[in-house]
Structure formats: C-alpha cells, structure tokens
Design an enzyme around this catalytic site. Structure first.
Site, short mmCIF file in Angstrom:
data_model
loop_
_atom_site.label_atom_id
_atom_site.label_comp_id
_atom_site.label_asym_id
_atom_site.label_seq_id
_atom_site.Cartn_x
_atom_site.Cartn_y
_atom_site.Cartn_z
N HIS A 2 0.86 -1.19 0.00
CA HIS A 2 0.00 0.00 0.00
C HIS A 2 0.89 1.23 0.00
CE1 HIS A 2 1.03 -0.50 4.26
NE2 HIS A 2 0.95 0.82 4.31
N HIS B 296 5.57 6.01 -1.03
CA HIS B 296 6.36 4.82 -1.34
C HIS B 296 5.56 3.57 -0.98
CE1 HIS B 296 7.07 5.44 2.95
NE2 HIS B 296 7.27 4.13 3.02
#
Length: 198
Positions: free
Chosen positions: A37, A120
C-alpha cells in the site's frame, strides 16, 4: 482500538510486478503482496469517538480519480538501512489528497505528522542487512517501473499487530469521483438550461 492509517491500494498487476523484487537481500523480511500500500497519513491509536469523527470527515472529501505509477526503488536509513521501498510518481492530485487528509487530522486534534510525505510502497523491513548488500540489491533494480494505473479510492486501514508489515484490515473505503469533463465555453449561455418551448 486498532492502529489506523489512510492509504492507497496497489492494484493486482502492479503488486505482481513489485513481488518480482522480492529476494536477493540477506536480512530482509519481505512484505506480503496483499499488504502492499501507499500510506497517506498514519493516524495511530485513537478512541472510538475520534475514529468515528475521522471517518465522517474523510467521507466528505470530494476529489477526482488520478493516475499513478510506481517507479524506482530505494532504502530508508542511510548508515543503518531499515527498509527498502518502491517509489511513486509525483502526482499533484495525490499530494492534494494527502494534504487534505492531514488538515482534517489536525482539525480533529491529532498532532501534525512530523515526517515529510514521501509516497512509497514498503517492500521489506531490514533487521541486520549490511549497507553493501543493500547497495548491491538496489543497484541491480533501479530501473523498476510499472504501467500507470487509476486510483479510484482511498481506504482507512487498521493493523492489530505490534510489528509493521501487516496483516491490515480495510475499515472504510472512500471513493474518488471521475474527473469532470470540461466543456468549451460558448459565451455566457454555455451552461444555461435550455428554454422551454411551451
């Protein structure tokens, strides 16, 4: 209460591309593919009333869908690396969404997030990886990228584990709307309703 955070999900095709980066780094604990995620805002442990208020406010966000792609890889912790990650394209709509979530959290009374938002996807947490091994791992995979994908929603996730990396539970889903099309203006009458002929 579980530990809460808002995030963007990674579609299956992109997640499969990320999974090919697993391996080849001693001391790495690889994140399970289903737990990939992009964290937008870590909220933490809050009481039920605060959690309900957060959900209520997030539900009012009215922002358009946007395109993202994952590109490049890197690590956090230069002298003592503690994680490796895949980067995310710098999309203004994603930063605008994250900024709105941050403002909502602060209005509710949560402390500002002290870390600068660095989108990220965490690939692995590192326990005892040597800097040389991390550099070697990154150098062979620096040209990584995925096909662009559409982000149609963001989610509120919870983690009941004390160690990061999942499993995560989706608590709430917040859809983004399709981008509104822009019509060429035809003077003042462009968007006026048609007059009835009756």
């Amino acid at each position: 209460m579980p530990r809460l955070f808002t995030a963007l999900e990674i579609p299956r095709n992109a997640a499969m591309s990320l999974s090919l980066l697993r391996g080849g780094l001693p001391g790495a604990r690889w994140i399970d593919v289903e737990n990939y995620h992009i964290t937008l805002r870590f909220i933490g442990d809050v009481d039920g009333r605060t959690a309900d208020e957060i959900v209520d406010r997030l539900d009012r966000i009215d922002r358009p869908e946007f395109q993202l792609r994952l590109e490049g890889i890197g690590s956090f912790g230069s002298k003592k690396p503690h994680s490796v990650w895949a980067g995310v394209s710098q999309t203004p709509d994603m930063f605008a969404l994250q900024g709105e979530i941050e403002r909502i959290c602060q209005r509710i009374g949560l402390q500002p997030d002290p870390r600068k938002f660095t989108p990220h996807v965490t690939l692995a947490r590192l326990k005892s990886s040597r800097v040389d091994d991390v550099v070697h791992y990154l150098s062979g995979r620096g040209n990584f990228y995925t096909q662009p994908f559409t982000v149609g929603r963001f989610v509120l996730l919870s983690s009941r584990e004390s160690v990061g990396g999942g499993p995560y539970l989706t608590e709430e889903i917040f859809p983004l709307h399709e981008p509104r099309s822009t019509f060429p203006t035809l003077g003042n009458n462009a968007l006026q309703p048609a007059k009835s002929m009756v």
